[in-house]
Design a protein around this motif. Structure first.
Motif: not given
Length: 182
Positions: A18-22
């Motif tokens: 669920r983490m966006p591309y950083r």
């Protein structure tokens, strides 16, 4: 902690999924186009193409030579005879239409692939009050007579100019079209 593998075999925790591309996007990648009202209620957005025929630009790709638009027709009859040097994709949103050269009818919810090099004559029959089709046209539309003699053409650049003139005339400003150009 739940750990699963994605399609490429990389292992991620539930939180990582669920983490966006950083990282930053590619420097020269143009911004996306997001249009929440693809079928607009503001009539000024529809660009007139002929009597009772309009198009709503969605993407005018000057860098790749294609355009995507919704073609709207509120009349019956022959719209145009034309040839495509590149493929065309269509998805019928409302109504139906056909080509004189074929025995099929493109109906609401249907998809049409048009092969490069084909010449055809678009017709909307009398029982259709309104037709709307999402088209992606690659290259150009070359308008021809029944014997294939060229009568005119449209490409992404003529579409952009049509939009500029129309949007200036209806008070949206000639630069309104820039939101669709990539």
């Amino acid at each position: 902690m739940t750990v699963t593998a994605n399609r490429s075999g990389l292992v991620e925790t539930a939180d990582e999924k669920r983490m966006p591309y950083r990282h930053p996007q590619p420097e020269y990648s143009p911004p996306e186009i997001v249009i929440p009202d693809a079928v607009p209620t503001d009539e000024r957005i529809w660009v007139p193409q002929a009597e009772n025929v309009w198009f709503r630009p969605l993407c005018l790709s000057a860098s790749r030579g294609y355009w995507q638009n919704i073609l709207r027709v509120r009349k019956s009859g022959v719209l145009s005879r034309h040839r495509h040097p590149q493929p065309v994709h269509g998805f019928v949103l409302k109504g139906k239409w056909r080509y004189l050269e074929h025995d099929w009818v493109a109906t609401e919810g249907g998809y049409v692939y048009e092969a490069p090099g084909e010449t055809h004559t678009l017709v909307v029959d009398e029982d259709v009050e309104e037709m709307m089709t999402l088209f992606q046209v690659n290259g150009a539309m070359i308008y021809v007579d029944p014997d294939g003699r060229v009568q005119g053409y449209e490409d992404v650049f003529t579409k952009i100019e049509m939009c500029k003139k129309h949007y200036a005339a209806v008070g949206l400003g000639a630069d309104y079209v820039e939101r669709f150009i990539r």
